[in-house]
Design a protein around this motif. Sequence first.
Motif, PDB file in Angstrom:
ATOM      1  N   LEU A 236       0.821  -1.223   0.000  1.00 15.22           N
ATOM      2  CA  LEU A 236       0.000   0.000   0.000  1.00 15.22           C
ATOM      3  C   LEU A 236       0.850   1.266   0.000  1.00 15.22           C
ATOM      4  CD1 LEU A 236      -2.890  -0.891   2.474  1.00 15.22           C
ATOM      5  CD2 LEU A 236      -2.951  -0.789  -0.003  1.00 15.22           C
TER       6      LEU A 236
ATOM      7  N   HIS B 211       2.030   3.095  -2.356  1.00 19.39           N
ATOM      8  CA  HIS B 211       1.541   4.153  -3.243  1.00 19.39           C
ATOM      9  C   HIS B 211       0.127   4.576  -2.904  1.00 19.39           C
ATOM     10  CE1 HIS B 211       4.869   4.294  -6.163  1.00 19.39           C
ATOM     11  NE2 HIS B 211       5.101   3.082  -5.701  1.00 19.39           N
ATOM     12  N   GLY B 212      -0.531   3.794  -2.043  1.00 23.29           N
ATOM     13  CA  GLY B 212      -1.918   4.121  -1.735  1.00 23.29           C
ATOM     14  C   GLY B 212      -2.090   4.847  -0.408  1.00 23.29           C
TER      15      GLY B 212
ATOM     16  N   GLU C 162      -5.769   7.456   3.078  1.00 22.45           N
ATOM     17  CA  GLU C 162      -5.607   7.019   1.692  1.00 22.45           C
ATOM     18  C   GLU C 162      -5.037   8.174   0.883  1.00 22.45           C
ATOM     19  OE1 GLU C 162      -7.429   7.909  -1.226  1.00 22.45           O
ATOM     20  OE2 GLU C 162      -8.573   9.417  -0.130  1.00 22.45           O
ATOM     21  N   ARG C 163      -4.239   7.827  -0.103  1.00 20.75           N
ATOM     22  CA  ARG C 163      -3.371   8.768  -0.793  1.00 20.75           C
ATOM     23  C   ARG C 163      -4.040  10.030  -1.324  1.00 20.75           C
ATOM     24  NH1 ARG C 163       1.472   8.678  -4.313  1.00 20.75           N
ATOM     25  NH2 ARG C 163       1.132  10.552  -5.561  1.00 20.75           N
TER      26      ARG C 163
END
Lengths: 936, 85, 219
Positions: free
Chosen positions: C119, C121-122, C183-184
């Motif tokens: 996760l 990148h998230g 969350e990103r």
Amino acid sequence: MTATRRLDPQPGEVIDRRQRLSFSWNARAYPAFAGDTIASALAASGETVFSRSMKYHRPRGLLTASHADPNCTVQVGDEPNVRAAHRLVEPGMDVRAQDAWPSLAFDVKAVTGLAGRFLPAGFYYKTFIRPRSLWPTYERVLRRFSHGGVVSPHRPGSEPQRYDKRHVHPDVLVAGGGPAGMAAAVAAARSGAQVLLVEEDHALGGHLRWGDPVELASLAELRDEVAATDGIEVLTDSVALGCYDHLEVAVLQRGLAHVHERLVKARARALVVAPGLIERPYVFAGNDVPGVLLSSAVRRLVNLYAVRPGDRAVVLTANPQGDAAVADLERAGVEVVHVVDARRGGDVVRAVGRSRVRAVELADGRRIDCDLLLTAVGWTTPATLFTTAGGSLGYDRRTARFWPDAPRLPDGVFAAGGVVGDGTLEQLVEHAGVVGRAAARRAGAGSGDPPVVPELPRNPHPELFRGRTHGIVDFSEDVSSRDLVTAVQEGYSSAELAKRYTTATMGPTQGKVESVNVLAVLAEAIGRTIPEVGTTTWRPPYAPVTLGALAGPHRDPVRRSPLQPWHERNGAVPLVAGAWIRPDHYGDPVAEARTVREAVGIIDVTPIGKLDLRGPDVPKLLNLLYVNRWSRLAVGRVRYGVMCAEDGVVLDDGVTGRLGEEHYLTSTTSGGAASVWEWAESWLQTEHPDWRVHVTPVTTAYASISVAGPRSRELIARVVDDVDVSADAFPYMHVRTGGIAGVAGCVLWRIGFTGELGYELHVPAGHGLHVWERLLARGQDLGVRAVGIEAQRVLRLEKGHLIVGQDTDGLTQAHDVGLEGLVRLDKDDFAGRPELVWRAQAADERRLVGLWPRDEATVPAEGSQLVDAAGRLCGRITSSRWSPTLRRSICLGQVAASLAQSGTEVRVRLPEGGFAAAVVTEHLAAVDPEGVRVRA
Amino acid sequence: MILIPCPWCGPRDAGEFGYGGEIVPRPDPRTATPERWRDYLYLRANVAGWQTERWYHRMGCRRLLTVRRNTVTGEVRPAAEAVER
Amino acid sequence: MPVARSPIAIAPPEAVVGGWAVSARRSSADLVLVDCSAMTTVALRARDSGEVARALGVTMGRAARQRWGDGSVPVLVVGSGPDEWRALGPPGTLDLVVAHLTSVAADAAGDDLVSVVDLTHGTALVRLTGERSADLLAHETAVDLSDRAHPDGAALRTAVSGLAADVVRDDQGGVCSYLLGCERSSGQYLFDSLLDAGGPLGVDVDGFASDDEEPAHVR
């Protein structure tokens, strides 16, 4: 401005004579000291009229000289409805009277006073009704007479006022910082509790602050104890607005440096209610003439602010506080001409004067000249915190006041001070200490058995509400006792009805000062006792609160794609979709759409929902959620699916690809990303906890880029590192994983909602911008350009791809949109199956069809209604755009099933007026209905 | 706001949760009549008093949980039986 | 691999750590906010019969600093939810973290399903450090963050500025510090909200420093 009425320094004064300030009142300059309230400074300068009453525009002066004073609401700069007896003077303050025209001294609107007998209670319901054509005129006139200050519109560029919120979790919240509150706070903190002590005034102390030397000494002692005890946070100029579920107390805090008002949301484990008592006015003729004050108002003015409120005083007293006020007056050099002792039957029948008291008429017939009349006829229990916390109060004749119903106080709520008893200061402080320990114990601090809270004595008090004449009962709403009697005569004989009819207790004071008098007058008029009349419901907020404080700081969640910086640099027009900001277009959506049909376009589709599914039972989950079959999806294959809810209504659609043996990636609509995840989890956690599946949302872990157009394969080939994208190696509806532009871990699938050869790339989000820029760089000679959401919408519509939530609604089932072929009723249980089975056996009621307006240039608004030949409503346009590919308007719409045959003509009712004819098309797709191009 | 006793996270403000409503047992979809199925979809007892209901801890552990809530007094208690396995 | 970018705009000057562009700004303020989104974040899900928690050394609601690999890689292991853990490592250590989690969980979970999902990148990660950190957060979240409710090493997930966020108390050199993760796509909004709430408290932006070095923003 007359000569000063400032006294020599008083032992308990709160003003700082070393700091002289100047402020203006109705455009004239006045002096003040630091610590003065607006009202005390004006009173020190001899001002006596502060406002005009709401209905009759009678001149009004100070009544209570406290937070709850109904007669001194003023405008300070740009801020309306400021309580002048509470707000401290600041240098240069611009204070003006509200609602007096042309001036406070001469108010033309006072003519309504002369018309008083024609404006009884409830006149709003009886006048200004007919003729209806005059309503705009009535509105203009009434607005002139309506009460309240002025708010100017926001000036662009000016700094908006800041509001914020703060969450606190005290063990014990003590509401009220008088002697009982302070003693309870100290005792609770000494037991180990974290205490929040909330006080409405600018300093702790309550009534001790304007007391005699003994009380002032106790005040100093208690203040020192509070300061010296660890674990007590003190908020002054703060008021508890109400108690909500599970002991959540809202506190409004003012007087902060950076913030205009702060809403403190306190979740307490125990609540101590110690608000003290509020003095009650006496109802008699002329009781609202300036110069008629409550005893506590005079004690405040003399002792806190060193103001001599008059020269010749008459005092009506029925209790020790009234007697103490007499002593204060004499000390201040006021001639106390006569003391009327109500305990011995004395009474006052009239205050004579208009903008100032000139004389007082007594019950025995005497008339006494004076310029000041004090009344001390009783005390009222503030009920709001008790009742909002779930408690109730009952009236007792002997003591002439309401008492909290102690056995039925809700769990965790305690009471201390004057609201639960009388007695000496020592008795009240000792009692409060026990209450504090009990509250701390309840909150889990301290040890041993909870202490038993003793009873306090309750002193008798004569019942004095209305005298022998009629006077004002609710000062802020200008309701007289005669108005209440009239209401009863008209049949409004319960407290709730009479309140609403007369608006008594509905003004800014909200009953604090007048509620018991209202009940007493009603009881008298009805011929019942006060308890029999009942009370009205006390509701929060206890004090006025700005909408800004309730809203808090500006917090508007925004979601951004990793490509957002590029969109902004390249002129994207933003489209707000939920919390996402998306590029609607980059200046020419028609050209963008053409690029996709003729060359290649790239679209940022990051908000598309993406769920990572792992485990051996994923096919079971897919079979459950989708209407079609998923048991045999091979690795590397992608399939389109539709989800329905338990009522058969279309919930979402998307594609799912199999990336590995037990690894799948599901895509949903961007609007459905959160709800589909929740939907899947609810099934897995309730009906199928035994299934071995893990669902992880990865919507924003990937930047998603749609690459679409006849030249998209060429472009993809130039950027992928290790994936064979030739037509044979990478067929339509397949998925591959690999590297793109040096970025590992990407997912590519070959799908196409625009109807052209196309791919969707999912790139780890931190590298999204890099891949996007690489695509644009490598595709220059292919004619690549960025394409926005508007163009994508047009392309999808040209292909007849429905949008869930746009072309479907809360009643649309799979059959209605032509997806019945997808539904596999021979599957085991899946979401929506029972309704879909019954639907399959029933006749169609409506269908989604393509519609082409006969006039190619007419683009009907989405939502336009459709009518049949007989003029009956038969559907609506759900999607509508001008197609650059076909150079004509195209639509999708829902129509009655009987009209869904190709070639049927319907009429579109245009919102701007008139009708347009439209024809049902054979296919939903307007362009390439056979779907040849996407399979290239 | 009321406090919801999440079995995993402890008592939290109701604003952290999605409300799932009164719990109604799901009939067997293979044998249910349309009337029975639509009762399940649309009808609720809506009692004045204790009600067993479902909440979804959206902003927390993302679990579905069951509580008993008194719709008249606002009192909330954890349910005797938990939803999870 | 090209350099990866955080969802939060980088306060100049820029540097590269573990393949990620990060801020190298230095602040001497008492209350600082640092964008730590470059850190590796991997989620592990496995039925929590106790074995997995034991093997990982962390139960739900707790966080622990461990050393993985050859003992040189600092990893914060968080019991972030029921049947759910997160491992936060330095930038660029994905393979190592995934490998460790996979092997530990496979041994402990037996036949139960285990999934390890990257996760990195998230997730947007922000670290708030300073004595007044809890005062700042009191404006943005309703949960009790006092020492007795949420001491050093405690982890929970709740609403912060209206977002679902993991809040881990991870004091730095004796100074109160929180790692917040969401969350990103909401990362920039979370950062901006905290800066706004902390304005009156004098909050400032500091640059990212690897956990291994003496964190330059701790005074």
